[in-house]
Design an enzyme around this catalytic site. Structure first.
Site, PDB file in Angstrom:
ATOM      1  N   ASP A   1      89.482  -2.343  49.886  1.00 54.49           N
ATOM      2  CA  ASP A   1      89.225  -3.325  50.950  1.00 54.49           C
ATOM      3  C   ASP A   1      88.809  -2.603  52.227  1.00 54.49           C
ATOM      4  O   ASP A   1      89.538  -2.592  53.210  1.00 54.49           O
ATOM      5  CB  ASP A   1      90.504  -4.148  51.168  1.00 54.49           C
ATOM      6  CG  ASP A   1      90.326  -5.257  52.188  1.00 54.49           C
ATOM      7  OD1 ASP A   1      89.173  -5.583  52.516  1.00 54.49           O
ATOM      8  OD2 ASP A   1      91.343  -5.775  52.669  1.00 54.49           O
TER       9      ASP A   1
ATOM     10  N   GLU B   1      96.051   4.827  54.701  1.00 52.81           N
ATOM     11  CA  GLU B   1      95.526   4.380  55.988  1.00 52.81           C
ATOM     12  C   GLU B   1      95.278   5.599  56.867  1.00 52.81           C
ATOM     13  O   GLU B   1      96.182   6.389  57.126  1.00 52.81           O
ATOM     14  CB  GLU B   1      96.481   3.414  56.683  1.00 52.81           C
ATOM     15  CG  GLU B   1      95.954   2.887  58.011  1.00 52.81           C
ATOM     16  CD  GLU B   1      94.544   2.316  57.908  1.00 52.81           C
ATOM     17  OE1 GLU B   1      93.660   2.800  58.659  1.00 52.81           O
ATOM     18  OE2 GLU B   1      94.322   1.401  57.086  1.00 52.81           O
TER      19      GLU B   1
END
Length: 288
Positions: free
Chosen positions: A166, A120
């Site tokens: 994703d 992330e």
């Protein structure tokens, strides 16, 4: 386009995606050998459904909230149980107030020998993910762009596992970047399981992506397999909110297609908006 996780936590897209994720990880548990999950765009991990971002669209109300109230057949209830048990674990009083994202769905299905790598880049989301996974020896949060991490982290030392791709689809060239990054990773680890999420808005963009991925899988030695799933809760209307979600699963477990044929028809009524939803489940044939 902007499909940042926090705005859509618990939506129908999450429900479909996380059911598939849980079924694959449940399958991987059948063998004692360790596996690794690599989440390239992990998000914050846990989402407050009463927070500003989730309230803005209220998508969880027509997603996870409806599924948890739905009456499923015994077979579908058993197949969705691993996923729903994790959601319930974050809502111990029975009130739906929090939703676990893909890193926590995956973490809930790891055995002691298994590992999770969650990438992330966005600082706020990364900090939240670190906080929720703090002191977890089986999970590692990486400050790295998912597109860089994807080819860098494969193959994992376990040689078994799943890569979840994703992305937020904020950039205009996201479909092209996805194809390129998958191609680079698949060349290094053609036997891995890949789950690719995409917004099913542009038929041209999605069909091009599917054909590229299916062609690469078919050209591998031994040839890989590909499964395409699209789930629509209502007709897509121009620039309106997303109503169709897509998943490409490369090297799916042999059990997955049959399981989805059982589950998906029972999601059509509870997740449909203004009528029953519809789904498409097929093995795409790569063009020559």
């Amino acid at each position: 386009m902007n499909y940042r996780h926090a705005f859509h936590a618990g939506s129908f897209t999450d429900v479909v995606k996380h059911i598939v994720l849980a079924r694959i990880l449940t399958y991987l548990q059948d063998k004692p050998a360790a596996f690794r999950v690599i989440d390239t765009h992990a998000g914050a991990g846990l989402y407050d459904l009463e927070g500003e971002e989730a309230r803005r669209g209220g998508e969880w109300l027509t997603g996870i909230a409806r599924l948890m109230q739905a009456r499923l057949s015994n077979e579908s209830a058993a197949l969705t149980k691993p996923y729903l048990d994790i959601v319930r674990a974050y809502n111990p009083k029975g009130e739906l107030r929090a939703y676990p994202g893909s890193p926590l769905i995956a973490r809930g299905l790891l055995r002691p020998q298994d590992r999770l790598v969650a990438c992330e880049l966005e600082p706020k989301a990364r900090k939240a993910l670190i906080d929720v996974l703090r002191r977890d020896e089986q999970a590692r949060v990486v400050d790295l762009d998912g597109w860089v991490a994807l080819p860098a982290f494969v193959p994992p030392k376990e040689r078994r596992g799943l890569v979840l791709i994703d992305p937020p689809f904020e950039a205009k060239d996201e479909f092209e970047r996805l194809s390129e990054a998958f191609s680079a990773a698949f060349a290094k680890w053609p036997t891995g399981i890949y789950v690719i999420w995409y917004p099913a808005k542009s038929r041209r963009a999605t069909d091009t992506l599917v054909q590229t991925v299916a062609r690469l899988a078919a050209a591998a030695k031994p040839p890989g397999k590909c499964l395409r799933l699209e789930f629509s809760v209502a007709p897509q209307a121009g620039s309106a909110a997303l109503t169709s979600t897509g998943l490409l699963i490369v090297n799916p477990p042999y059990t997955l297609q049959g399981e989805l044929k059982t589950i998906l028809p029972e999601l059509e009524m509870p997740l449909g908006q203004g009528g029953a939803a519809r789904f498409r489940l097929e093995v795409p044939k790569p063009s020559l």
